[in-house]
Scaffold this motif. Structure first.
Motif, PDB file in Angstrom:
ATOM      1  N   ALA A   8      59.967 -93.687   3.796  1.00 10.86           N
ATOM      2  CA  ALA A   8      61.314 -93.143   3.686  1.00 10.86           C
ATOM      3  C   ALA A   8      61.349 -91.820   2.930  1.00 10.86           C
ATOM      4  O   ALA A   8      62.293 -91.051   3.059  1.00 10.86           O
ATOM      5  N   ASP A   9      60.302 -91.520   2.137  1.00  8.87           N
ATOM      6  CA  ASP A   9      60.265 -90.243   1.432  1.00  8.87           C
ATOM      7  C   ASP A   9      59.487 -89.186   2.212  1.00  8.87           C
ATOM      8  O   ASP A   9      59.279 -88.076   1.727  1.00  8.87           O
ATOM      9  N   GLY A  10      59.036 -89.532   3.416  1.00  9.42           N
ATOM     10  CA  GLY A  10      58.408 -88.541   4.278  1.00  9.42           C
ATOM     11  C   GLY A  10      56.947 -88.291   4.007  1.00  9.42           C
ATOM     12  O   GLY A  10      56.355 -87.369   4.563  1.00  9.42           O
ATOM     13  N   ARG A  11      56.288 -89.120   3.182  1.00  5.57           N
ATOM     14  CA  ARG A  11      54.909 -88.823   2.803  1.00  5.57           C
ATOM     15  C   ARG A  11      53.909 -89.018   3.936  1.00  5.57           C
ATOM     16  O   ARG A  11      52.772 -88.568   3.838  1.00  5.57           O
ATOM     17  N   GLY A  12      54.330 -89.657   5.030  1.00  7.68           N
ATOM     18  CA  GLY A  12      53.416 -89.810   6.159  1.00  7.68           C
ATOM     19  C   GLY A  12      53.549 -88.716   7.193  1.00  7.68           C
ATOM     20  O   GLY A  12      52.947 -88.781   8.252  1.00  7.68           O
ATOM     21  N   SER A  13      54.319 -87.693   6.878  1.00  9.86           N
ATOM     22  CA  SER A  13      54.649 -86.654   7.843  1.00  9.86           C
ATOM     23  C   SER A  13      53.795 -85.416   7.620  1.00  9.86           C
ATOM     24  O   SER A  13      53.366 -85.126   6.503  1.00  9.86           O
ATOM     25  N   SER A  14      53.538 -84.658   8.695  1.00 13.88           N
ATOM     26  CA  SER A  14      52.843 -83.369   8.586  1.00 13.88           C
ATOM     27  C   SER A  14      52.967 -82.640   9.910  1.00 13.88           C
ATOM     28  O   SER A  14      53.343 -83.223  10.924  1.00 13.88           O
ATOM     29  N   VAL A  15      52.684 -81.340   9.901  1.00 12.93           N
ATOM     30  CA  VAL A  15      52.650 -80.561  11.133  1.00 12.93           C
ATOM     31  C   VAL A  15      51.248 -79.984  11.296  1.00 12.93           C
ATOM     32  O   VAL A  15      50.462 -79.938  10.347  1.00 12.93           O
ATOM     33  N   SER A  16      50.927 -79.507  12.494  1.00 16.48           N
ATOM     34  CA  SER A  16      49.612 -78.938  12.757  1.00 16.48           C
ATOM     35  C   SER A  16      49.413 -77.643  11.974  1.00 16.48           C
ATOM     36  O   SER A  16      50.382 -76.990  11.556  1.00 16.48           O
ATOM     37  N   ASP A  17      48.151 -77.260  11.790  1.00 15.02           N
ATOM     38  CA  ASP A  17      47.860 -76.017  11.084  1.00 15.02           C
ATOM     39  C   ASP A  17      48.488 -74.826  11.802  1.00 15.02           C
ATOM     40  O   ASP A  17      48.977 -73.893  11.157  1.00 15.02           O
ATOM     41  N   THR A  18      48.469 -74.868  13.133  1.00 10.43           N
ATOM     42  CA  THR A  18      49.047 -73.766  13.899  1.00 10.43           C
ATOM     43  C   THR A  18      50.546 -73.645  13.632  1.00 10.43           C
ATOM     44  O   THR A  18      51.061 -72.545  13.390  1.00 10.43           O
ATOM     45  N   ARG A  19      51.235 -74.783  13.673  1.00 12.26           N
ATOM     46  CA  ARG A  19      52.671 -74.777  13.420  1.00 12.26           C
ATOM     47  C   ARG A  19      52.961 -74.349  11.985  1.00 12.26           C
ATOM     48  O   ARG A  19      53.913 -73.593  11.735  1.00 12.26           O
ATOM     49  N   TYR A  20      52.139 -74.799  11.048  1.00 15.56           N
ATOM     50  CA  TYR A  20      52.353 -74.421   9.654  1.00 15.56           C
ATOM     51  C   TYR A  20      52.207 -72.912   9.475  1.00 15.56           C
ATOM     52  O   TYR A  20      53.016 -72.278   8.787  1.00 15.56           O
ATOM     53  N   ARG A  21      51.201 -72.329  10.095  1.00 18.94           N
ATOM     54  CA  ARG A  21      51.001 -70.878   9.969  1.00 18.94           C
ATOM     55  C   ARG A  21      52.181 -70.119  10.578  1.00 18.94           C
ATOM     56  O   ARG A  21      52.584 -69.067  10.064  1.00 18.94           O
TER      57      ARG A  21
END
Length: 416
Positions: A8-21
């Motif tokens: 519920a706090d979003g700690r399992g979430s992430s985006v790809s390196d490409t999207r992050y850049r």
């Protein structure tokens, strides 16, 4: 509790390196372009207009840190800290907006039911609803000693008390407010309520005249039998401080630490540029050893604070029990670093740096506010010391158990 398969706090979430850049590039371009223009307008008028909020919302900058299931962009916390550092090089009010909106959902979501998510959490993530975190009181601290109280009559609470230093407390739609059940004491009687900004029985005093962080509104609030629906309570009665401190304070302290890193980076950037362009006695300031060494110290100071803050962010992201103390260490270290760096950066500019026409003047003023945000240095030291002694006592108990001898911490104080 989980939402869409992640915590519920979003700690399992992430985006790809490409999207992050891509996001990092977009934020950097905005901060160095439109962000600088907004900084000038805010300083000239002392106001943050609705059009800035709209621009940040439409750019997606208010929904970066939340998981996709809540309408956010799903950045991991460490990734979000990378963007937070860049945002913090902008005007302090810009940083304050993105920091608060990208963080308040963390307090609400773990304790919200689905109806509350639809009414409060998702609109907050979208930037369509401004929720002001409302804990601090003028006569008390920010913990179990709060005295604002509610009495319940059927499906309604009636709130009485005072709050102050409430960021966005004037322009918000709801106050995420913490009080206690009338007659209770300690943390067991605390409640977390979403109070309508336009509820009856509230006096709002605009207290936005501050040394720095111009444009961000702050409020003092007085409540007298203000009605709040019980359906606006997050969690159960007794969960108030868990909502306030549990999922919000630790990541918010880390975020403030990273904002110190970002603002220090901006001060250093200004000081280096000035040292290269300013000539005295036929030589640039940068050729003076005293100036060069001062800026070298700044660079090392910033790098050290960034490393500790990222360590705290990584620990919180993976759910480590060390994260709360690390968050306080990061915040303590970063605000002290920011004080040193901005002082040296202003000194590099000499007397001209004291004039409002120079960007370093605003940076210097804005930096002082970080020492209060999410707890003073003294609060951080208390948290760190408590954790230090807890770990030491636990270690002594384990050693005693391994040696099959009495635990010295459990022995009576009297020897005779």
């Amino acid at each position: 509790m989980s939402v869409t398969g992640i915590t519920a706090d979003g700690r399992g979430s992430s985006v790809s390196d490409t999207r992050y850049r891509e996001l990092l590039s977009a934020v950097t371009s905005w901060v160095e372009g439109p962000g600088e223009e907004w900084a000038g307008r805010i300083e000239a008028t002392g106001q943050v207009p609705d059009s800035l909020w709209k621009e940040l919302r439409e750019a997606g900058f208010l929904s970066l840190a939340a998981p996709v299931g809540l309408g956010g962009q799903g950045l991991s916390f460490v990734q979000w800290m990378g963007l937070m550092e860049v945002f913090s090089r902008s005007h302090a009010s810009v940083r304050m907006i993105v920091h608060v909106v990208n963080g308040t959902w963390r307090a609400m979501n773990p304790h919200a039911d689905e109806q509350q998510r639809e009414k409060f959490v998702r609109p907050s993530v979208a930037g369509e609803l401004i929720v002001a975190f409302t804990l601090t009181e003028p006569g008390n601290g920010t913990g179990a000693d709060i005295t604002s109280s509610v009495r319940r009559d059927g499906d309604t609470y009636y709130l009485t008390g005072r709050k102050h230093l409430i960021t966005f407390g004037v322009r918000c739609d709801y106050w995420l407010l913490f009080a206690r059940i009338e007659g209770s004491s300690g943390s067991d009687g605390t409640v977390a309520l979403l109070v309508d900004r336009h509820a009856p029985g509230v006096v709002v005093e605009n207290t936005s005249e501050t040394l720095g962080v111009h444009g961000t509104d702050h409020a003092s609030l007085t409540f007298t039998d203000t009605p709040v629906p019980v359906s606006h309570r997050l969690g159960a009665e007794g969960d108030g401080l868990a909502v306030a401190l549990g999922g919000f304070l630790t990541p918010s302290r880390i975020s403030v630490a990273m904002s110190c890193v970002g603002l220090a980076g901006r001060a250093q950037q200004l000081a280096v540029a000035y040292a290269l362009e300013r000539t005295t006695f036929g030589k640039p300031l940068a050729s003076r050893q005293a100036i060069a060494f001062s800026l070298a110290e700044n660079e090392a100071d910033i790098a050290a604070a960034r490393a500790l803050t990222l360590q705290a962010a990584e620990d919180w992201q993976k759910g480590s029990g060390a994260a709360p103390a690390l968050s306080s260490m990061a915040k303590l270290t970063a605000v002290d670093m920011l004080t040193r760096v901005t002082d040296k950066a202003l000194q590099v500019h000499g007397g001209i740096g004291y004039w409002k026409s120079m960007p370093i003047e605003r940076v210097y003023r804005d930096a002082r506010a970080q020492r209060f945000e999410e707890g003073t240095n003294e609060i951080q030291k208390t948290v760190i010391a408590r954790d230090l002694f807890r770990r030491a006592s636990a270690g002594a108990a384990e050693a005693a158990a391994a040696a099959d001898v009495p635990d010295p911490a459990a022995a009576p104080e009297s020897l005779g």
